[in-house]
Design an enzyme around this catalytic site. Structure first.
Site, PDB file in Angstrom:
ATOM      1  N   GLU A   1       1.360   3.670   2.091  1.00 54.11           N
ATOM      2  CA  GLU A   1       2.052   3.913   3.358  1.00 54.11           C
ATOM      3  C   GLU A   1       3.176   2.900   3.570  1.00 54.11           C
ATOM      4  O   GLU A   1       4.261   3.236   4.052  1.00 54.11           O
ATOM      5  CB  GLU A   1       1.064   3.821   4.533  1.00 54.11           C
ATOM      6  CG  GLU A   1      -0.086   4.817   4.459  1.00 54.11           C
ATOM      7  CD  GLU A   1      -1.322   4.265   3.746  1.00 54.11           C
ATOM      8  OE1 GLU A   1      -1.152   3.497   2.767  1.00 54.11           O
ATOM      9  OE2 GLU A   1      -2.433   4.607   4.155  1.00 54.11           O
TER      10      GLU A   1
ATOM     11  N   CYS B   1      -5.628   1.803   6.036  1.00 52.43           N
ATOM     12  CA  CYS B   1      -6.307   0.528   6.299  1.00 52.43           C
ATOM     13  C   CYS B   1      -5.734  -0.103   7.575  1.00 52.43           C
ATOM     14  O   CYS B   1      -4.738   0.371   8.126  1.00 52.43           O
ATOM     15  CB  CYS B   1      -6.115  -0.413   5.112  1.00 52.43           C
ATOM     16  SG  CYS B   1      -4.534  -1.298   5.146  1.00 52.43           S
TER      17      CYS B   1
ATOM     18  N   SER C   1      -7.184   7.514   4.139  1.00 52.06           N
ATOM     19  CA  SER C   1      -7.276   6.952   5.489  1.00 52.06           C
ATOM     20  C   SER C   1      -6.636   5.563   5.529  1.00 52.06           C
ATOM     21  O   SER C   1      -6.967   4.695   4.719  1.00 52.06           O
ATOM     22  CB  SER C   1      -8.766   6.875   5.863  1.00 52.06           C
ATOM     23  OG  SER C   1      -8.938   6.442   7.187  1.00 52.06           O
TER      24      SER C   1
ATOM     25  N   CYS D   1      -1.854  -0.806   7.337  1.00 49.50           N
ATOM     26  CA  CYS D   1      -1.012   0.392   7.414  1.00 49.50           C
ATOM     27  C   CYS D   1      -1.120   1.043   8.789  1.00 49.50           C
ATOM     28  O   CYS D   1      -0.127   1.557   9.324  1.00 49.50           O
ATOM     29  CB  CYS D   1      -1.400   1.361   6.300  1.00 49.50           C
ATOM     30  SG  CYS D   1      -1.140   0.646   4.650  1.00 49.50           S
TER      31      CYS D   1
ATOM     32  N   HIS E   1       0.868  -1.166   0.000  1.00 50.56           N
ATOM     33  CA  HIS E   1       0.000   0.000   0.000  1.00 50.56           C
ATOM     34  C   HIS E   1       0.917   1.231   0.000  1.00 50.56           C
ATOM     35  O   HIS E   1       2.128   1.111   0.251  1.00 50.56           O
ATOM     36  CB  HIS E   1      -0.891  -0.010   1.239  1.00 50.56           C
ATOM     37  CG  HIS E   1      -2.082  -0.914   1.127  1.00 50.56           C
ATOM     38  ND1 HIS E   1      -3.093  -0.946   2.056  1.00 50.56           N
ATOM     39  CD2 HIS E   1      -2.432  -1.808   0.163  1.00 50.56           C
ATOM     40  CE1 HIS E   1      -4.009  -1.824   1.689  1.00 50.56           C
ATOM     41  NE2 HIS E   1      -3.640  -2.359   0.551  1.00 50.56           N
TER      42      HIS E   1
END
Lengths: 147, 147
Positions: free
Chosen positions: B54, B81, B79, B84, B52
């Site tokens: 992040e 998950c 936002s 992350c 992802h």
């Protein structure tokens, strides 16, 4: 194959990591009886901040549909840290079998609170492997868990 | 540089991901004013289940000591998950600035409950980028969030 067999596969991964000079934590992702992803911690080997054993097993399983994860079990030699627990929650993996949580307690309570079935084997070999490693390389271990 | 500047850097990463045919989510890790890791979602580009935006930023920052993470801020266009969010908790990153949570609500409550300072900008460009993407590629988006 039984839970013990799959945990042995995770232990093989952990031992391989140790033989590579790495942190001895391994995991396998099992879908309906078949290992679809194997992995071990790659902090040392790949200079990785995110490839814990569980993450490496998920990565090596490749892209999977939500259905596959929801029919899978993750076996890991050590109690999963917050990152790896979060990955389990992201993909809705319903069951996790943990080798041991004596040397490190991960986010098992979060997993249970969100409906994941968590089993802890307290496997003697998993405990010995991590105890010996932590005693030998405490600074590397602390780095891996953000301490 | 301000929060807005760092969020723009994360947005550049997201746009780069889109240009590569990927999922447009980006992030940067900032240590005492300096970007030490940039990243974007690599599901499509690398067939990755764990990169992802992040996570990619954390990976690209390389191995860091706990001290560095505890002095850092993570900026992400969306936002975070559960995976992350778990990584943020693992490393004790004390502050997270989020582009938007309108198109996807991650585990912000878990972060806040564990003392992380979470700011949501509701940035219009972040919202538009994800809204357009989800409308165009709903199956790919669902795969990324385990749905």
């Amino acid at each position: 194959m039984t839970d013990t067999d799959y945990l042995q596969a995770a232990l093989e991964e952990a031992r391989q990591g140790l033989a590579e000079g790495g942190i001895p934590i391994g995991a396998v992702l099992v879908h309906q009886g078949t290992i679809i992803g194997r992995g071990h911690n790659r902090r040392v080997q790949q200079g990785s901040a995110i490839l814990h054993g569980e993450m490496d097993a998920l990565e090596n399983a490749g892209r999977q549909s939500a259905r596959v994860y929801r029919e899978s079990v993750l076996y890991t030699t050590l109690s999963p840290c917050p990152m790896c627990s979060g990955a389990i929650l992201l993909y809705g993996i319903p069951r996790v079998v943990i080798g041991e949580n004596r040397t490190f307690m991960g986010d098992e309570e979060l997993l249970r609170s969100r409906g994941v079935a968590v089993t802890v084997e307290q496997n003697e070999e998993c405990i010995r492997l991590m105890s010996d490693f932590i005693a030998t390389r405490p600074e590397l271990w602390n780095e891996d868990i953000g301490v």
